[in-house]
Scaffold this motif. Structure first.
Motif, short mmCIF file in Angstrom:
data_model
loop_
_atom_site.label_atom_id
_atom_site.label_comp_id
_atom_site.label_asym_id
_atom_site.label_seq_id
_atom_site.Cartn_x
_atom_site.Cartn_y
_atom_site.Cartn_z
N ALA A 62 -2.81 0.28 -7.52
CA ALA A 62 -2.39 1.42 -8.34
C ALA A 62 -2.73 1.14 -9.80
CB ALA A 62 -0.88 1.65 -8.18
N PRO A 63 -3.90 1.63 -10.28
CA PRO A 63 -4.34 1.30 -11.62
C PRO A 63 -3.41 1.86 -12.69
CG PRO A 63 -5.79 2.96 -10.64
CD PRO A 63 -4.81 2.53 -9.58
N HIS A 121 0.84 -1.20 0.00
CA HIS A 121 0.00 0.00 0.00
C HIS A 121 0.87 1.25 0.00
CE1 HIS A 121 -2.64 -3.17 1.45
NE2 HIS A 121 -3.68 -2.39 1.46
N PHE A 122 1.69 1.42 -1.02
CA PHE A 122 2.64 2.55 -1.09
C PHE A 122 3.48 2.64 0.18
CE2 PHE A 122 -0.48 4.92 -4.08
CZ PHE A 122 0.05 4.29 -5.19
N HIS A 123 4.05 1.52 0.57
CA HIS A 123 4.97 1.56 1.70
C HIS A 123 6.40 1.43 1.20
CE1 HIS A 123 1.24 0.78 4.16
NE2 HIS A 123 1.76 1.88 4.64
N GLN A 124 6.75 0.29 0.62
CA GLN A 124 8.06 0.22 -0.03
C GLN A 124 7.99 0.67 -1.49
OE1 GLN A 124 10.51 -3.08 0.91
NE2 GLN A 124 11.74 -2.96 -0.95
N PHE A 125 6.86 0.45 -2.13
CA PHE A 125 6.75 0.74 -3.57
C PHE A 125 5.83 1.92 -3.81
CE2 PHE A 125 7.69 -3.75 -3.05
CZ PHE A 125 8.93 -3.78 -3.68
N PHE A 126 6.24 2.76 -4.77
CA PHE A 126 5.46 3.94 -5.11
C PHE A 126 5.31 4.01 -6.63
CE2 PHE A 126 5.24 8.64 -5.76
CZ PHE A 126 3.94 8.76 -5.31
N LEU A 127 4.66 5.06 -7.09
CA LEU A 127 4.32 5.16 -8.51
C LEU A 127 5.52 5.43 -9.43
CD1 LEU A 127 1.11 7.30 -7.93
CD2 LEU A 127 1.17 4.91 -8.68
N ASP A 128 6.70 5.65 -8.85
CA ASP A 128 7.89 5.74 -9.71
C ASP A 128 8.31 4.36 -10.18
OD1 ASP A 128 8.58 5.07 -7.07
OD2 ASP A 128 10.62 5.82 -7.32
#
Lengths: 121, 286
Positions: free
Chosen positions: B155-156, B60-67
């Motif tokens: 993250a669609p 949930h956007f903890h380690q991974f993000f939209l970059d």
């Protein structure tokens, strides 16, 4: 418009207790600092030149305006989480459990039954 | 060959621990019932006597993000730290270090690539509440090695419901083929209808009780045909903006196969319907 950059703001501030404190106490100053030195960071050394906030996005972040952010397609999880961090405790003390979350929902009630703005980036 | 000892699919509710460990006078009225149901569900894993846990969740956007957000990712590390600062802050979740199982992670990754699921992998993965919530509910001793698998329900654009089913089927084949005498349990969490940060959040029930009723019936009956005939990204969005988490339940049904669940329970809470399913692919466990 940069949904990605709005989300990056919410993501980077929510995960850092010091930035979160500054976002609560002086949102305008924190948003300015963020745009100068945090937003462009790709990692500790590299900088990205690709994204910037629009005036409307900047104002929505400064005003803690989660309705505007929803309508711009900011990611719902980031928006909910960061504003719970900013407001849940004081609402809880004044109005009881979940009062902030329910006010948040009520302010978006004009979207019930409609297709929401997409959070896709 | 390894034994798939149990498949567990449930909703995850990050407030379970807080709700059931608060001083009694501060607990919500359903806390005791919730705890009883979770402990009964826990028993369905305990009696399968697993040695290794394959755990399905979503970052949930903890380690991974939209970059750099992976569609499908597997952890392949000796250990996994867990619980981020903002999860401690919001949910009161404790930190954990879970043992990994690099051999099964490696076998699973290769098996997935061989079956045309081109997974990302991580040798340094800090896992979030999508995997810690089920540790707390069904294995609170946190004493077994885990193989974490993340699928993007968050993250669609997202993979299709059918792709989640097929991924579950592939994971099942790989577990069945794993050359080991170990007993493996697959545990995954997702959601029924759920709204976060929108007008239907935190209501008296989940945002779409009719979807919840239908979804429980589909999963209980292992009715993948009905699921794939009815569930689309659009239908999920109509049931709540975070209802895409139901696709992780479809993935788990893929691991179990199109069979009736051996154990089905649910609990209607404010904000969301909780639901708990267990399958025993080897027949009734113990």
């Amino acid at each position: 418009m940069s949904k990605y950059y709005v989300d990056k703001f919410l993501y980077t501030v929510d995960r850092d207790p010091e930035l979160l404190r500054r976002y609560k106490e002086d949102p305008r100053a924190l948003v300015t600092t963020w745009e100068q030195s945090i937003g462009p960071k790709l990692n500790d050394y590299e900088r990205s030149t690709v994204h910037s906030l629009t005036d409307a996005e900047r104002e929505a972040l400064i005003r803690h305006d989660y309705v505007a952010l929803f309508e711009m397609g900011a990611h719902f999880f980031l928006s909910l989480t960061i504003f719970i961090a900013l407001y849940d405790e004081e609402y809880m003390a004044k109005h009881g459990p979940l009062s902030f979350q329910r006010e948040f929902a009520a302010k978006l009630s004009h979207w019930a039954g409609k297709e929401y703005p997409s959070v896709a980036t | 060959m390894a034994t798939l000892a149990a498949v567990l699919a449930s909703t995850h509710h990050p407030f379970y621990l807080k709700a059931t460990t608060a001083p009694p006078e501060q607990q919500m009225p359903q806390a005791a019932e919730w705890k009883r149901k979770v402990e009964a569900y826990r028993e369905t894993l305990t009696r399968a006597e697993p040695d290794i846990l394959v755990m399905v969740g979503a970052d949930h956007f903890h380690q991974f993000f939209l970059d750099n957000y992976p569609t499908f990712l597997i952890g392949k590390a000796p250990r996994y730290d867990a619980t981020f600062y903002n999860e401690e802050r919001e949910f009161g979740l404790p930190k954990y270090v879970l043992e990994g199982h690099e051999e099964l992670s490696g076998y699973m990754l290769q098996g997935l690539l061989d079956r045309e699921f081109d997974f990302a992998f991580s040798n340094e993965l800090k896992i979030d509440h999508s995997i810690i919530c089920p540790i707390i509910t069904v294995r609170p001793q946190a004493d077994l090695p885990v193989v974490p698998i993340y699928a993007n329900i968050f993250a669609p654009p997202l993979p299709s419901p059918k792709r989640f089913w097929k991924l579950g089927r592939a994971i099942r084949e790989i577990i069945d083929a794993y050359p080991s005498d170990k007993r493996i349990a697959a545990i995954g969490t997702g959601h029924l209808s759920l709204e976060l940060g929108g007008p239907r959040q935190f209501g008296e029930h989940g945002p779409d009780p009719e979807f919840d009723r239908q979804a429980i019936e589909w999963l209980a009956n292992g009715d993948i045909e009905a699921i794939l005939a009815n569930v689309t990204h659009e239908s999920l969005a109509k049931a709540g903006n975070a209802t895409a988490g139901f696709m992780d339940m479809i993935l788990m049904l893929g691991i179990a196969g199109p069979e009736k669940a051996a154990y089905v329970d649910n609990l209607d809470l404010f904000h969301t319907m909780e639901a708990y399913f267990t399958w025993y692919p080897e027949g009734a466990a113990a």
